[in-house]
Scaffold this active site. Structure first.
Site, PDB file in Angstrom:
ATOM      1  N   ALA A   1       0.847  -1.211   0.000  1.00  0.00           N
ATOM      2  CA  ALA A   1       0.000   0.000   0.000  1.00  0.00           C
ATOM      3  C   ALA A   1       0.874   1.249   0.000  1.00  0.00           C
ATOM      4  O   ALA A   1       0.646   2.191  -0.775  1.00  0.00           O
ATOM      5  CB  ALA A   1      -0.916  -0.013   1.216  1.00  0.00           C
TER       6      ALA A   1
ATOM      7  N   LYS B   1      17.276 -24.386 -14.141  1.00  0.00           N
ATOM      8  CA  LYS B   1      16.903 -23.928 -15.486  1.00  0.00           C
ATOM      9  C   LYS B   1      15.435 -23.481 -15.416  1.00  0.00           C
ATOM     10  O   LYS B   1      14.521 -24.284 -15.369  1.00  0.00           O
ATOM     11  CB  LYS B   1      17.077 -25.054 -16.505  1.00  0.00           C
ATOM     12  CG  LYS B   1      16.916 -24.587 -17.949  1.00  0.00           C
ATOM     13  CD  LYS B   1      17.300 -25.697 -18.932  1.00  0.00           C
ATOM     14  CE  LYS B   1      17.177 -25.207 -20.365  1.00  0.00           C
ATOM     15  NZ  LYS B   1      15.761 -24.817 -20.705  1.00  0.00           N
TER      16      LYS B   1
END
Ligand SMILES: CC(C)(CNC(=O)c1ccc(Oc2ccccc2)cc1)c1ccc2c(N)nc(N)nc2n1
Length: 327
Positions: free
Chosen positions: A35, A115
C-alpha cells in the site's frame, strides 16, 4: 505545487521507489507495505502528469506501461544468444564430463543452476541505464520488447554501477501469478494458458505494455553477454558481479567440484522442484573456469562448456507420484 518544489519531490519519490522496488522485487525482502509503495507510485505519476517536463524514461512510473506499439522492431544481438546441448540421464552427464576432461584435463569444476522454464531475453545497459531488451528469437535476430520488459519490476532501470553491459536471463511468471491469471481468464470466458512459460511469452508479446504490466512477471539473470569486457576468472564470480550490479540472480546455484556432485544436485532438485514458487525444466551445468570455457569454445550453436539436464514435464512427474502412492 510549484515547479521547483515538484522537481525535488519527484526526485525523492524516484529514489525511494527505486530502493523499495529493489528490496521487494530483487531481494524478495520488502522494506514497506504494498500500500505504501503503491501510494508513492501514484503520487509520482500524478506529479509527472502535472509537470510533464519532469518525466524521464528511467522513471519508476514507466513500469505501469506506456502507449501500445503497432509492431515490434527486429534487433540483432551483438553477441549471439546460444542454445544449450541437452542431457537426459546420468550417463549423458558423465559423457559430458568425459568430453570436457578430454579437452581441459582433470582439474575441472562445475557451476550448477536451476533452469527456469520461461522466456530467454537479452538486456542492454549503457552507462548503467537500461536502453534495450529483446527476445532470443533465433539467437541472432530477436524482437525489441523494451517497453514490456520495463514493466518487470525485477529488471533494474538503472544499475548500481554505471557500466555498459549486455546480460541474458529468463523472464518467467511465478506459479501463483499463473494460477490467478488463469482464474481471471476463465471468469472472462477466455482461453486459459497451458503453463507459466506460455503465459510469460504471451504477456511479453503483447503490443500494449499496460497488459504486460498487469501480469506480475519476474526474471532471473544468468549470463553476461560481453563477458570478454570483464576480467572474471570464474562463472560464479560472474553471477556475484551480476548481483552487485543490482540484478536478480537465482540463489540456488551451487559450485560442484565433481560430476557426481552435479548428479546429486540434479536429483535433489528433481525432488524439490514442486516446492519452488516458479517452474523449472532442468538444471544448467557450466564449467566454472572462464579460461577453460575459452579453450572449450563452441559448436555451431552451443557452448562445449555447458549442458542442460532436462527434467520430465512437471505434470507427468505428479501423475507418476500419484500412481506410486496408490499402489
Ligand atoms: C550458457 C548460455 C548459452 C548463455 N551464454 C551465452 O549465450 C553466450 C553467448 C556467447 C558467448 O560468447 C560468444 C561471443 C561471440 C561469439 C560466440 C560466442 C558466450 C556465452 C546459457 C543458455 C541458457 C541458459 C538458461 N536457460 N539458464 C541458465 N541458468 N543458464 C543458461 N546459459
Amino acid at each position: 505545487m510549484e515547479r521547483q518544489e515538484a522537481e525535488i519531490r519527484v526526485q525523492t519519490l524516484r529514489e525511494k521507489l527505486e530502493e523499495y522496488g529493489y528490496h521487494y522485487y530483487v531481494l524478495d525482502n520488502p522494506l514497506v507495505t504494498d500500500a505504501e509503495y503503491d501510494q508513492l507510485m501514484q503520487e509520482l505519476i500524478a506529479l509527472e502528469g502535472e509537470h510533464p517536463e519532469l518525466v524521464s524514461e528511467d522513471s519508476p512510473s514507466v513500469r505501469v506501461g506506456g502507449e501500445p506499439l503497432p509492431f515490434f522492431e527486429k534487433v540483432e544481438h551483438q553477441i549471439p544468444m546460444l542454445s544449450l546441448g541437452n542431457a537426459f540421464n546420468d550417463q549423458e552427464l558423465r559423457d559430458f564430463d568425459r568430453r570436457v576432461r578430454e579437452r581441459v584435463g582433470d582439474e575441472v569444476t562445475y557451476s550448477c543452476e536451476l533452469k527456469i522454464d520461461g522466456l530467454a531475453v537479452s538486456l542492454t545497459y549503457e552507462d548503467g541505464k537500461f536502453v534495450r531488451g529483446a527476445t532470443r528469437g533465433d539467437g541472432t535476430i530477436g524482437e525489441d520488447i523494451t517497453n514490456n520488459l520495463k514493466t518487470i519490476q525485477a529488471i533494474p532501470l538503472r544499475l548500481k554501477q554505471p557500466v555498459s553491459v549486455e546480460v541474458r536471463g529468463e523472464a518467467y511468471m511465478p506459479k501463483n501469478s499463473f494460477e490467478a491469471l488463469n482464474v481471471a481468464k476463465v471468469e472472462a470466458g477466455e482461453e486459459k494458458f497451458a503453463n507459466p512459460r506460455n503465459a510469460a511469452a504471451g504477456s511479453l508479446r503483447q503490443l500494449d505494455p499496460k497488459i504486460a504490466a498487469k501480469r506480475h512477471l519476474s526474471i532471473f539473470i544468468y549470463a553476461i553477454g560481453n563477458a570478454e569486457g570483464q576480467d572474471l576468472a570464474s562463472h560464479h564470480e560472474g553471477l556475484a558481479f551480476l548481483s552487485e550490479l543490482g540484478f536478480k540472480v537465482n540463489n540456488e546455484s551451487k559450485h560442484c567440484p565433481t560430476i557426481e556432485e552435479v548428479i546429486d544436485y540434479t536429483n535433489e532438485w528433481l525432488e524439490k522442484r514442486a516446492e519452488l514458487p516458479y517452474e523449472i525444466d532442468g538444471i544448467v551445468i557450466k564449467v566454472d573456469s572462464i579460461e577453460q570455457q575459452k579453450s572449450l569454445g563452441f559448436t555451431a550453436k552451443s557452448p562445449r562448456w555447458a549442458t542442460a539436464f532436462k527434467f520430465p514435464a512437471e505434470e507427468v512427474v505428479t501423475i507418476l507420484r500419484d500412481i506410486e502412492l496408490s499402489v
